[in-house]
Structures are given as structure tokens and as C-alpha cells.
Design an enzyme around this catalytic site. Structure first.
Site, PDB file in Angstrom:
ATOM      1  N   LYS A   1       0.806  -1.222   0.000  1.00 26.40           N
ATOM      2  CA  LYS A   1       0.000   0.000   0.000  1.00 26.40           C
ATOM      3  C   LYS A   1       0.838   1.271   0.000  1.00 26.40           C
ATOM      4  O   LYS A   1       0.458   2.272  -0.595  1.00 26.40           O
ATOM      5  CB  LYS A   1      -0.939  -0.013   1.212  1.00 26.40           C
ATOM      6  CG  LYS A   1      -2.022  -1.075   1.112  1.00 26.40           C
ATOM      7  CD  LYS A   1      -2.940  -1.046   2.317  1.00 26.40           C
ATOM      8  CE  LYS A   1      -3.981  -2.143   2.207  1.00 26.40           C
ATOM      9  NZ  LYS A   1      -4.883  -2.175   3.376  1.00 26.40           N
TER      10      LYS A   1
ATOM     11  N   GLU B   1      -2.170   6.459   8.715  1.00 27.80           N
ATOM     12  CA  GLU B   1      -2.897   7.454   7.934  1.00 27.80           C
ATOM     13  C   GLU B   1      -3.840   8.264   8.814  1.00 27.80           C
ATOM     14  O   GLU B   1      -4.289   7.791   9.874  1.00 27.80           O
ATOM     15  CB  GLU B   1      -3.722   6.782   6.831  1.00 27.80           C
ATOM     16  CG  GLU B   1      -2.901   6.190   5.720  1.00 27.80           C
ATOM     17  CD  GLU B   1      -3.773   5.582   4.628  1.00 27.80           C
ATOM     18  OE1 GLU B   1      -3.265   5.417   3.517  1.00 27.80           O
ATOM     19  OE2 GLU B   1      -4.953   5.264   4.887  1.00 27.80           O
TER      20      GLU B   1
ATOM     21  N   HIS C   1     -14.268  -2.877   9.814  1.00 25.91           N
ATOM     22  CA  HIS C   1     -13.637  -2.657   8.509  1.00 25.91           C
ATOM     23  C   HIS C   1     -13.995  -3.736   7.480  1.00 25.91           C
ATOM     24  O   HIS C   1     -13.359  -3.819   6.434  1.00 25.91           O
ATOM     25  CB  HIS C   1     -12.114  -2.553   8.633  1.00 25.91           C
ATOM     26  CG  HIS C   1     -11.659  -1.525   9.629  1.00 25.91           C
ATOM     27  ND1 HIS C   1     -11.833  -0.169   9.435  1.00 25.91           N
ATOM     28  CD2 HIS C   1     -11.074  -1.650  10.842  1.00 25.91           C
ATOM     29  CE1 HIS C   1     -11.351   0.487  10.474  1.00 25.91           C
ATOM     30  NE2 HIS C   1     -10.892  -0.385  11.345  1.00 25.91           N
TER      31      HIS C   1
ATOM     32  N   GLU D   1     -10.320   1.632  -4.507  1.00 22.96           N
ATOM     33  CA  GLU D   1     -11.075   2.015  -3.317  1.00 22.96           C
ATOM     34  C   GLU D   1     -10.656   3.407  -2.851  1.00 22.96           C
ATOM     35  O   GLU D   1      -9.469   3.720  -2.777  1.00 22.96           O
ATOM     36  CB  GLU D   1     -10.849   1.005  -2.190  1.00 22.96           C
ATOM     37  CG  GLU D   1     -11.355  -0.392  -2.528  1.00 22.96           C
ATOM     38  CD  GLU D   1     -11.302  -1.339  -1.336  1.00 22.96           C
ATOM     39  OE1 GLU D   1     -10.680  -0.982  -0.316  1.00 22.96           O
ATOM     40  OE2 GLU D   1     -11.894  -2.421  -1.429  1.00 22.96           O
TER      41      GLU D   1
ATOM     42  N   GLU E   1      -6.646   1.969  -1.731  1.00 24.50           N
ATOM     43  CA  GLU E   1      -5.928   0.818  -2.269  1.00 24.50           C
ATOM     44  C   GLU E   1      -6.616   0.361  -3.539  1.00 24.50           C
ATOM     45  O   GLU E   1      -7.740   0.760  -3.842  1.00 24.50           O
ATOM     46  CB  GLU E   1      -5.888  -0.326  -1.260  1.00 24.50           C
ATOM     47  CG  GLU E   1      -7.261  -0.890  -0.894  1.00 24.50           C
ATOM     48  CD  GLU E   1      -7.183  -2.003   0.135  1.00 24.50           C
ATOM     49  OE1 GLU E   1      -6.097  -2.597   0.283  1.00 24.50           O
ATOM     50  OE2 GLU E   1      -8.197  -2.288   0.766  1.00 24.50           O
TER      51      GLU E   1
ATOM     52  N   ASN F   1      -7.701  -3.216  -5.402  1.00 21.21           N
ATOM     53  CA  ASN F   1      -7.831  -4.668  -5.333  1.00 21.21           C
ATOM     54  C   ASN F   1      -7.721  -5.210  -6.752  1.00 21.21           C
ATOM     55  O   ASN F   1      -8.576  -4.951  -7.599  1.00 21.21           O
ATOM     56  CB  ASN F   1      -9.170  -5.062  -4.717  1.00 21.21           C
ATOM     57  CG  ASN F   1      -9.218  -4.697  -3.242  1.00 21.21           C
ATOM     58  OD1 ASN F   1      -8.369  -5.111  -2.470  1.00 21.21           O
ATOM     59  ND2 ASN F   1     -10.194  -3.904  -2.854  1.00 21.21           N
TER      60      ASN F   1
ATOM     61  N   ARG G   1      -8.320  -7.762  -8.495  1.00 12.94           N
ATOM     62  CA  ARG G   1      -9.093  -8.991  -8.691  1.00 12.94           C
ATOM     63  C   ARG G   1     -10.567  -8.620  -8.784  1.00 12.94           C
ATOM     64  O   ARG G   1     -10.931  -7.451  -8.632  1.00 12.94           O
ATOM     65  CB  ARG G   1      -8.893  -9.931  -7.496  1.00 12.94           C
ATOM     66  CG  ARG G   1      -9.182  -9.241  -6.165  1.00 12.94           C
ATOM     67  CD  ARG G   1      -9.180 -10.173  -4.991  1.00 12.94           C
ATOM     68  NE  ARG G   1      -9.158  -9.477  -3.714  1.00 12.94           N
ATOM     69  CZ  ARG G   1     -10.209  -8.912  -3.128  1.00 12.94           C
ATOM     70  NH1 ARG G   1     -11.394  -8.930  -3.726  1.00 12.94           N
ATOM     71  NH2 ARG G   1     -10.087  -8.318  -1.960  1.00 12.94           N
TER      72      ARG G   1
END
Length: 642
Positions: free
Chosen positions: A116, A200, A234, A274, A292, A294, A296
Site C-alpha cells: 500500500k 494514515e 472494517h 477504493e 488501495e 484490489n 481482482r
């Protein structure tokens, strides 16, 4: 197009990929572990290959065995699904080295987005906005604590190689930073083999909005956004598309940011970018930041399919086989609104602990799309994610679609294990969610109201008892003894034992007493009316009866010959609430503990669960050690008698 592919996954996503592939005339090879030999995805496949033991490390994570299975069966390509090896660049390299096609992005693209901190630097260079934070290599705890002070509390500690909420901790005060860092690193090390973290800024009213992108290696398009703000720890619970309150300007800005992100790494296939959005002043084009990517297909992809009319798995297969993008950006549009609810086997009152058990009954209403990898008779295993199904609806407006979701969930029937079905149903009736006023903290703020148990009514008890006693399919010979109406007594157990008594006056009429309540059951036009309402559907499995009302009410049938030898529990014993690995044991014999002290950490489903002392006392015995595998209910620590 390929003629045969291997699906390197299990459960719901393996079944989902097969549905589209077989529709396109593509033969499918399944892989399975010891405990999945008779699983749904194995039965659906054209052929199946056994790849190892129950633990993922012994089967679904064995890339070399999976590649060999593809070669042995003549598959031309491998679809990774999501999870397991889907974002492992080394696996992609091995697939391609064997002369096979990986249905997904390149290993290089996965590597660029896999860490990340590096991904955020890359996104900044591509003109994608990123959250203020520390993404450096210095992992010294004091340095990280200093970075948190500079950023300003509250902050979020996140595993560099993380995902799915694992290795993530919210820290609101400086004094909590060190312990939160230890726990985040512990989870990250277990789940990803990498305990590096980043820090963050935590956004006060955050919304999680993501953009579905699709690329062909050079160009990319976006298929609009999904709102995944309804989260618990989350982890996403209910997703929807499009995002409520989205403006054309915001959609254009986010969509283009997603496309820039994909094209910056030469992305090929389906991916999701995202973003964290500050919704404190509504949705504004200058208030979203990259979190981030993803690399996939996402669990929640069906809501995008519903509003765009695009089969994303079909696009994956077509682009991987050499075709160009099936549509241009100006050919894509949004129709209506869609929701997806994730139905899990989990014990909500016990803090949403993952549950296991045999699904004795499973039925979904025909008006919804239900993507599931299990059937009635299947067992929810402790080895894998306890998802039962994804319930998806699509309607012309958000209000209509939400009502459809409520209706679909209320008509979903599950028995044999505890689930989060009632919790999902409560969310569909949450006033803030119904109004579109959502953020990632909604569930946490209103959790007590959302998990409040629905009181069991006398009519529900009668429906259960009628079925248990065989008094539903009655005839002229039923219910009479020596020309007098027959009295029968029964006991059911939910939280407490419930005493019932029935007087069968005639085959179509029964008078019940439940405690102080009287309930009349009458059969009219062939259907029972219990307490003035139609009798709900009921399922019985052994001594367990489930009434499909209020998202399922389950009772145990009490055998009057049985003696309850465990009426009084041993409050001195701390037990494992679920099967798992004892990650850490802090208790020692003779140690004085106080109520709330952390005595052990149990790891299950790659999440860590702290086991706390229920009262003040002294440790008498430590019955498990770190590294040991334990079953649900196993005694771990015993305190001295009071």
C-alpha cells in the site's frame, strides 16, 4: 475463447465463475481439499482435482499443485477468484511460466498495487489524490508514533500488505498507539507474512466508495461506483450501487481517477480502486482519496453487474482470451439501484464470532439473486470464510431496491447454524441507512439497537410445538381419547425453557397455552391460522426446530426423560468461543487478575479475538498453550473457586 479453464478457488466465487464460463461453452475444472470433496463447486464442475488437506496452506494456497492440475487436465487458463492466490504475483509468474493464461492482471501490476505504501506513491505520480499519512520504510515503533503525532489523531494503522480489515487498528489517543501497533502487526504477520504497517489520517465522517475498473493492458474504462460504507470492523456488510447522494461531478472525478490508476500500471482485467470519502459536507470532488486497489474481482461485483447489465466474469474471460474491451466508456450507463447483503454463519450476540455447523435447511426467495457456494446438507467448516450467500436485489430506485432487500432477507430460510440474517434485516430498517445518510461508523454507533433480539411470541412457540408434536397434518383420529379432547404438554428451549399445553378439540382446532397466554390454532381452507396469522414455515432437524419468522427463531425440543446435568455453568472457566489457534496465552498459574484482563488471544478466520477474565480472581490452571489448536468450548484457563 478458451475451451477449458481451471478455477483456483472454492465456495461461492468458484460457483459464480462456473456459471458464466459454462454458459459460454467453457469447460470448468474444480480443485478441492479433503473437506470439500462433495462441495457445491465440485459438483458443478465438469471435472475436479483433489489438491490436499483442509488447511488453505495445504491446498488452495499450493500454487505449484494447482498449476500442475491445470496442465494435467488440459486447461488453458486459470481463474483465481478472490482471496487465496488471486493477488499473489509469484503465482501469476508460475502460471505463465507453465504456458497457461492467468485470468487477471499481470504480476507486475499486482506487485505495484500489492504494497500500500508504494501504491500510494505511484498514485500520487499518476495524479490520483491520496490520504495524508506516513508510508515510509522506517518501522521503528517510536518513529511510527511520532508520525502519528505529526499527522494528528485519530489515525489508522494499516498493514502494508493488508486487506479485508486484517492488520488494521483505529487509534484515537497517543497512549493507545503502542498496544494497537502490536496487535495490528500480529494480525498482519499471521495473515500476510509481513508485519510492516503504514499510518494514515482517520477521516471523521468517512464513506467507503470504490470504482469498478476494467482494462485491456493499455486502456481502461470504469463501470461507476459502489458504496461499501456499511461496515463492521472494517469488513463490508451491505454494499450498494450507485452511491447515495452521488453527484455527476463527483462521479466523473472518481471515475477518471480510477481509470488513471488502472492505466498507470497497464492494468488488464477486472479491478477495484477504493477511495475514502469525507462526507461531512456531502459528496465533493475534492474530498476523496485513494486507499488501495484490489487487483481482482470483488465480492460485491454483482451490484455493478445489476446496474450496468454487464457480466464481469464474461468480460474477464473475453479479455484474457485476447479480445479488446467489450464496451467503450460512452457505451456504459447506470440503470436503477442494487444492494448486496452478505449472509454469514456467525454468532451476532457473541460479537459476530464465526460459526460452524451443518446447514439443515437453506432456501432463498425467487425474487432475488442469491450467489452461494453451499446447499442444504453442507457443513460450514472452520477452515474457511463462513459466508453462506450473497443476497442481491435490483430495483428502479434506491427506496424500492431497499424494500426488495428487506423482503428478500425476511423470506430467506436458514437452519442448522446461527447467522447474521436478523442483523442484516435490522439494517434494512435503519432510518439513517434508509435515508442514504451512511458512513463507516454507522453500525458501531447503533450496534446495540441493531443486534437487539426480537422477542419470541407465543404464536411462534405454538408453530414450533405443533410441528414438533406432529399436530400439523392432523386427521379425524388425531386428538381424541375416550371421546374427550386430548391434552398434551410440551417443552421448548430457547434462552429459557418454555412450557406449553395443548387441547386438541378437533382435527382443525387446537387451543394452546404458553405460560399465561392462550393461542388458538385453526385450519381454514387447508392452512393453519395461529394466533390470528398464517402459520409460518417450519423446519425440524433432530431435536432442533426452526420457525421461519423474524429471520428465523430456533428452539430445542426438550425430551422429558432427559436430565439437564449442565444447568449451572462453571463461571470460573474461560472457554474458547469457537474453534481456533491459541495465538497467545498471557495467564500464568497463581496470577491475580481483574475483570476485563486479557488472558489469551484466539485466532480464527485470520482474525484475533481477545479472551477476557469475567471476574476478579486468581488463576488456578492454564489448560492450553500458545500454538495449540482448540475446539469450541475447550477450557483454556480456570480461576480459583470464589
Amino acid at each position: 475463447m478458451f475451451s477449458k479453464i481451471l478455477i483456483a478457488n472454492r465456495g461461492e466465487i468458484a460457483c459464480r465463475v462456473m456459471e458464466t464460463a459454462q454458459k459460454l461453452g467453457v469447460a470448468c475444472v474444480a480443485v478441492y481439499s479433503d473437506v470439500d470433496a462433495s462441495a457445491k463447486h465440485v459438483q458443478m464442475a465438469d471435472e475436479a482435482v483433489h489438491i490436499g488437506g483442509a488447511a488453505p496452506a495445504e491446498s488452495y494456497l499450493k500454487g505449484d499443485v494447482i498449476v500442475q492440475a491445470a496442465l494435467d487436465t488440459g486447461a488453458q487458463a486459470i481463474h483465481p477468484g478472490y482471496g487465496f492466490l488471486s493477488e499473489n504475483p509469484d503465482f501469476v509468474d508460475s502460471v505463465e511460466a507453465a504456458g497457461l493464461t492467468f485470468i487477471g492482471p499481470s504480476a507486475d501490476a499486482i506487485r505495484k498495487m500489492g504494497l500500500k505504501d508504494a501504491a500510494k506513491v505511484l498514485m500520487e505520480q499518476a495524479g490520483v489524490p491520496v490520504v495524508p499519512g506516513y508510508h515510509g520504510d522506517n518501522q521503528d515503533p517510536d518513529h511510527l508514533a511520532g508520525a502519528a503525532e505529526t499527522i494528528g489523531y485519530p489515525v489508522l494503522i494499516k498493514a502494508v500488505a493488508g486487506g479485508g480489515g486484517k492488520g488494521m487498528r483505529l487509534v484515537e489517543q497517543p497512549e493507545d498507539f503502542a498496544s494497537a501497533l502490536d496487535r495490528a502487526r500480529g494480525e498482519a504477520r499471521t495473515a500476510f507474512g509481513n508485519d510492516a504497517v503504514l499510518v494514515e489520517k482517520f477521516v471523521a465522517k468517512p464513506r467507503h466508495i470504490e470504482v469498478q475498473v476494467f482494462g485491456d493492458g493499455t486502456h481502461a474504462v470504469h463501470l461507476f461506483e459502489r458504496d461499501c460504507s456499511l461496515q463492521r470492523r472494517h469488513q463490508k456488510v451491505i454494499e450498494e450501487a450507485p452511491a447515495p447522494g452521488m453527484t455527476p461531478e463527483m462521479r466523473e472525478a472518481m471515475g477518471q481517477a480510477g481509470v488513471r490508476a488502472a492505466e498507470a500500471i497497464g492494468y488488464k482485467g477486472a479491478g477495484t480502486v477504493e477511495f475514502i470519502v469525507d462526507a461531512s459536507e456531502g459528496l465533493r470532488p475534492d474530498r476523496f482519496w485513494f486507499m488501495e486497489m484490489n487487483t481482482r474481482l470483488q465480492v460485491e461485483h454483482p451490484v455493478t453487474e445489476a446496474i450496468t447489465g454487464v457480466d464481469l466474469v464474461e468480460w474477464q474471460l473475453r479479455v484474457a482470451s485476447g479480445e479488446t474491451l467489450p464496451k467503450k466508456q460512452n457505451e456504459l450507463s447506470i440503470t436503477g439501484h442494487a444492494f448486496e447483503a452478505r449472509l454469514y454463519a456467525e454468532d451476532v450476540p457473541k460479537g459476530f464470532l464465526p460459526a460452524t455447523g451443518k446447514l439443515t435447511h437453506l432456501k432463498f426467495p425467487t425474487a432475488c439473486r442469491a450467489d452461494s457456494g453451499v446447499r442444504a446438507g453442507d457443513t460450514i467448516s472452520p477452515w474457511y470464510d463462513p459466508m453462506i450467500a450473497k443476497v442481491i436485489v435490483h430495483g428502479p430506485t434506491r427506496q424500492i431496491a431497499l424494500e426488495q432487500l428487506h423482503r428478500a432477507l425476511s423470506r430467506t430460510e436458514v437452519a442448522g447454524t446461527v447467522t447474521n440474517l436478523g442483523f442484516l434485516g435490522a439494517l434494512t430498517r435503519h432510518t439513517g441507512f434508509a435515508a442514504g445518510d451512511v458512513d463507516t461508523g454507522l453500525i458501531g454507533r447503533d450496534l446495540d439497537a441493531l443486534i437487539r433480539p426480537v422477542p419470541v411470541t407465543a404464536s411462534t412457540c405454538v408453530s414450533a410445538a405443533m410441528t414438533a408434536l406432529g399436530l400439523v397434518d392432523t386427521n379425524e383420529q388425531c386428538g381424541f381419547s375416550l371421546w374427550a379432547p386430548l391434552h398434551r404438554a410440551a417443552q421448548l428451549k430457547a434462552e429459557d425453557v418454555i412450557d406449553l399445553d395443548v387441547q386438541v378439540e378437533r382435527p382443525d382446532r387446537q387451543l394452546w397455552r404458553v405460560g399465561d397466554d392462550s393461542v388458538l390454532a385453526e385450519r381454514k381452507a387447508g392452512k393453519w391460522i395461529v394466533g390470528g396469522k398464517p402459520m409460518p414455515r417450519v423446519a425440524v432437524a433432530g431435536s432442533r426446530v426452526t420457525v421461519f419468522e423474524n429471520y428465523g427463531q430456533s428452539f430445542d425440543i426438550v425430551d422429558p426423560l432427559d436430565r439437564d446435568t449442565s444447568a449451572v455453568g462453571d463461571t470460573n472457566v474461560i472457554e474458547a468461543p469457537m474453534p481456533g489457534l491459541v495465538k497467545a496465552m498471557f495467564a500464568t498459574v497463581g496470577q491475580t487478575v481483574q475483570e476485563g484482563d486479557r488472558l489469551a488471544v484466539l485466532e480464527a478466520m485470520k482474525m484475533e479475538h481477545s479472551l477476557l477474565a469475567a471476574r476478579d480472581g486468581v488463576v488456578a490452571e492454564v489448560l492450553a498453550e500458545a500454538g495449540g489448536q482448540v475446539e469450541a468450548g475447550a477450557a483454556l484457563v480456570r480461576l480459583e473457586e470464589e
